[in-house]
Motif scaffolding. Structure first.
Motif, PDB file in Angstrom:
ATOM      1  N   GLY A   1       0.812  -1.212   0.000  1.00 32.79           N
ATOM      2  CA  GLY A   1       0.000   0.000   0.000  1.00 32.79           C
ATOM      3  C   GLY A   1       0.843   1.258   0.000  1.00 32.79           C
ATOM      4  N   THR A   2       1.920   1.253   0.795  1.00 29.28           N
ATOM      5  CA  THR A   2       2.826   2.401   0.847  1.00 29.28           C
ATOM      6  C   THR A   2       3.499   2.610  -0.501  1.00 29.28           C
ATOM      7  OG1 THR A   2       3.218   2.034   3.186  1.00 29.28           O
ATOM      8  CG2 THR A   2       4.830   3.374   2.012  1.00 29.28           C
ATOM      9  N   LEU A   3       3.984   1.513  -1.118  1.00 25.85           N
ATOM     10  CA  LEU A   3       4.627   1.621  -2.431  1.00 25.85           C
ATOM     11  C   LEU A   3       3.641   2.126  -3.480  1.00 25.85           C
ATOM     12  CD1 LEU A   3       6.775  -1.619  -2.487  1.00 25.85           C
ATOM     13  CD2 LEU A   3       7.581   0.730  -2.264  1.00 25.85           C
ATOM     14  N   ALA A   4       2.394   1.666  -3.392  1.00 24.03           N
ATOM     15  CA  ALA A   4       1.385   2.118  -4.348  1.00 24.03           C
ATOM     16  C   ALA A   4       1.138   3.605  -4.192  1.00 24.03           C
ATOM     17  CB  ALA A   4       0.095   1.332  -4.152  1.00 24.03           C
ATOM     18  N   LEU A   5       1.067   4.080  -2.973  1.00 25.23           N
ATOM     19  CA  LEU A   5       0.851   5.506  -2.725  1.00 25.23           C
ATOM     20  C   LEU A   5       2.010   6.332  -3.268  1.00 25.23           C
ATOM     21  CD1 LEU A   5      -0.774   7.796  -1.495  1.00 25.23           C
ATOM     22  CD2 LEU A   5       0.413   7.374   0.660  1.00 25.23           C
ATOM     23  N   VAL A   6       3.243   5.888  -3.011  1.00 23.03           N
ATOM     24  CA  VAL A   6       4.425   6.609  -3.503  1.00 23.03           C
ATOM     25  C   VAL A   6       4.421   6.638  -5.027  1.00 23.03           C
ATOM     26  CG1 VAL A   6       6.932   6.519  -3.661  1.00 23.03           C
ATOM     27  CG2 VAL A   6       5.821   6.177  -1.462  1.00 23.03           C
TER      28      VAL A   6
ATOM     29  N   ALA B   1       4.136   9.941  -7.439  1.00 23.90           N
ATOM     30  CA  ALA B   1       5.189  10.202  -8.423  1.00 23.90           C
ATOM     31  C   ALA B   1       4.615  10.340  -9.826  1.00 23.90           C
ATOM     32  CB  ALA B   1       6.229   9.090  -8.384  1.00 23.90           C
ATOM     33  N   VAL B   2       3.710   9.440 -10.207  1.00 16.21           N
ATOM     34  CA  VAL B   2       3.128   9.499 -11.552  1.00 16.21           C
ATOM     35  C   VAL B   2       2.328  10.779 -11.729  1.00 16.21           C
ATOM     36  CG1 VAL B   2       1.435   8.408 -13.082  1.00 16.21           C
ATOM     37  CG2 VAL B   2       3.148   7.008 -11.916  1.00 16.21           C
ATOM     38  N   VAL B   3       1.531  11.128 -10.737  1.00 16.75           N
ATOM     39  CA  VAL B   3       0.727  12.355 -10.831  1.00 16.75           C
ATOM     40  C   VAL B   3       1.643  13.578 -10.894  1.00 16.75           C
ATOM     41  CG1 VAL B   3      -0.929  13.817  -9.610  1.00 16.75           C
ATOM     42  CG2 VAL B   3      -1.324  11.355  -9.779  1.00 16.75           C
TER      43      VAL B   3
ATOM     44  N   ARG C   1      -9.951  17.063 -17.635  1.00  9.66           N
ATOM     45  CA  ARG C   1      -9.349  15.762 -17.337  1.00  9.66           C
ATOM     46  C   ARG C   1     -10.115  15.060 -16.225  1.00  9.66           C
ATOM     47  NH1 ARG C   1      -3.615  18.641 -17.240  1.00  9.66           N
ATOM     48  NH2 ARG C   1      -4.971  20.041 -16.137  1.00  9.66           N
ATOM     49  N   ASP C   2     -10.145  13.747 -16.282  1.00  6.35           N
ATOM     50  CA  ASP C   2     -10.830  12.927 -15.281  1.00  6.35           C
ATOM     51  C   ASP C   2      -9.811  12.542 -14.208  1.00  6.35           C
ATOM     52  OD1 ASP C   2     -12.368  11.198 -13.812  1.00  6.35           O
ATOM     53  OD2 ASP C   2     -12.669   9.752 -15.441  1.00  6.35           O
ATOM     54  N   TRP C   3      -9.622  13.456 -13.230  1.00  2.00           N
ATOM     55  CA  TRP C   3      -8.575  13.236 -12.227  1.00  2.00           C
ATOM     56  C   TRP C   3      -8.764  11.969 -11.408  1.00  2.00           C
ATOM     57  CZ3 TRP C   3      -4.055  15.083 -12.758  1.00  2.00           C
ATOM     58  CH2 TRP C   3      -3.870  16.287 -13.448  1.00  2.00           C
ATOM     59  N   PRO C   4      -9.952  11.613 -10.976  1.00  2.00           N
ATOM     60  CA  PRO C   4     -10.079  10.344 -10.242  1.00  2.00           C
ATOM     61  C   PRO C   4      -9.624   9.140 -11.069  1.00  2.00           C
ATOM     62  CG  PRO C   4     -12.011  11.703  -9.858  1.00  2.00           C
ATOM     63  CD  PRO C   4     -11.205  12.379 -10.936  1.00  2.00           C
ATOM     64  N   ALA C   5      -9.921   9.144 -12.352  1.00  2.00           N
ATOM     65  CA  ALA C   5      -9.492   8.036 -13.207  1.00  2.00           C
ATOM     66  C   ALA C   5      -7.967   8.029 -13.381  1.00  2.00           C
ATOM     67  CB  ALA C   5     -10.179   8.119 -14.568  1.00  2.00           C
ATOM     68  N   ILE C   6      -7.362   9.218 -13.479  1.00  7.82           N
ATOM     69  CA  ILE C   6      -5.905   9.320 -13.620  1.00  7.82           C
ATOM     70  C   ILE C   6      -5.226   8.797 -12.363  1.00  7.82           C
ATOM     71  CG2 ILE C   6      -3.980  10.947 -13.778  1.00  7.82           C
ATOM     72  CD1 ILE C   6      -5.827  12.662 -15.607  1.00  7.82           C
ATOM     73  N   VAL C   7      -5.731   9.197 -11.197  1.00  9.43           N
ATOM     74  CA  VAL C   7      -5.142   8.747  -9.939  1.00  9.43           C
ATOM     75  C   VAL C   7      -5.323   7.237  -9.775  1.00  9.43           C
ATOM     76  CG1 VAL C   7      -5.341   8.900  -7.418  1.00  9.43           C
ATOM     77  CG2 VAL C   7      -5.341  10.984  -8.813  1.00  9.43           C
ATOM     78  N   GLU C   8      -6.479   6.709 -10.125  1.00 14.68           N
ATOM     79  CA  GLU C   8      -6.722   5.268 -10.013  1.00 14.68           C
ATOM     80  C   GLU C   8      -5.788   4.489 -10.943  1.00 14.68           C
ATOM     81  OE1 GLU C   8      -8.015   1.581  -8.927  1.00 14.68           O
ATOM     82  OE2 GLU C   8      -8.226   3.484  -7.900  1.00 14.68           O
TER      83      GLU C   8
ATOM     84  N   VAL D   1      -0.909   1.071 -11.708  1.00 17.24           N
ATOM     85  CA  VAL D   1       0.451   0.909 -12.229  1.00 17.24           C
ATOM     86  C   VAL D   1       1.431   0.691 -11.076  1.00 17.24           C
ATOM     87  CG1 VAL D   1       2.354   2.104 -13.402  1.00 17.24           C
ATOM     88  CG2 VAL D   1       0.049   2.176 -14.362  1.00 17.24           C
ATOM     89  N   GLY D   2       1.298   1.477 -10.003  1.00 22.29           N
ATOM     90  CA  GLY D   2       2.165   1.323  -8.835  1.00 22.29           C
ATOM     91  C   GLY D   2       2.036  -0.053  -8.218  1.00 22.29           C
ATOM     92  N   LEU D   3       0.812  -0.559  -8.081  1.00 18.78           N
ATOM     93  CA  LEU D   3       0.615  -1.898  -7.521  1.00 18.78           C
ATOM     94  C   LEU D   3       1.205  -2.983  -8.415  1.00 18.78           C
ATOM     95  CD1 LEU D   3      -3.018  -1.640  -6.081  1.00 18.78           C
ATOM     96  CD2 LEU D   3      -0.886  -1.952  -4.803  1.00 18.78           C
ATOM     97  N   ALA D   4       1.079  -2.810  -9.726  1.00 18.46           N
ATOM     98  CA  ALA D   4       1.620  -3.804 -10.652  1.00 18.46           C
ATOM     99  C   ALA D   4       3.149  -3.844 -10.599  1.00 18.46           C
ATOM    100  CB  ALA D   4       1.158  -3.499 -12.078  1.00 18.46           C
TER     101      ALA D   4
END
Length: 174
Positions: free
Chosen positions: A6-11, A15-17, A50-57, A62-65
């Motif tokens: 979860g922490t890695l996904a958040l980071v 970073a991507v955003v 832009r659809d920010w919720p979709a971009i963040v999701e 990608v982070g989880l993968a």
């Protein structure tokens, strides 16, 4: 493990955003002529479609993968004993009859660290016992060549039986 993922996904998401926002800002400023020496025109009002919720999701997915299992190492100041416990610097644990790792110039390598897997939580795909030791060449680049080709500037040694090891002093060299 779930907390780490979860922490890695958040980071990764942050970073991507952040990268996306920086690229968008650069595109906007270059369109306005900031980088061409022109006086900037009055900005036009525009709506952000832009659809920010979709971009963040998507960034979270990608982070989880990309996340991999990991173990955090913490430095603890304990006296070095003669057993083959995990340590950084100092004297490595090597077999009695083993020669000290040497660089291309024949000089003894610098001992960086060793990890005794018995001291660590179990991590899938890694041994549950044994000692992994890291050495680098004693030069200005500490074994790193540019471009980095092969593994001539460092050595990583694995010894399955920690009981067959003893702490060794750096050999004399000239």
């Amino acid at each position: 493990m779930g907390n780490l993922v979860g922490t890695l996904a958040l980071v990764a998401t942050v970073a991507v955003v952040a990268i996306f926002l920086v690229r968008e800002r650069r595109r906007e400023t270059s369109e306005k002529g900031y980088f061409a020496g022109k006086k900037p025109a009055r900005p036009e009002a525009r709506s952000d479609t832009r659809d920010w919720p979709a971009i963040v999701e998507k960034a979270r997915e990608v982070g989880l993968a990309m996340a991999s299992p990991a173990i955090a190492l913490t430095m603890v100041k304990n006296p070095i004993t003669d057993d083959a416990h995990s340590s950084m610097g100092g004297r490595p644990s090597l077999p009695v009859d083993a020669t000290w790792p040497a660089g291309r110039d024949g000089k003894p390598m610098i001992f960086l660290a060793q990890i005794n897997f018995a001291d660590m939580p179990v991590l899938d795909g890694y041994p549950e016992q044994g000692v992994l030791s890291f050495f680098v060449e004693d030069n200005d680049l500490n074994g790193c060549d540019f471009p980095s080709v092969g593994s001539t500037g460092f050595q990583v040694l694995y010894h399955e039986d920690p009981d067959a090891l003893q702490r060794r002093d750096l050999p004399d060299h000239t």
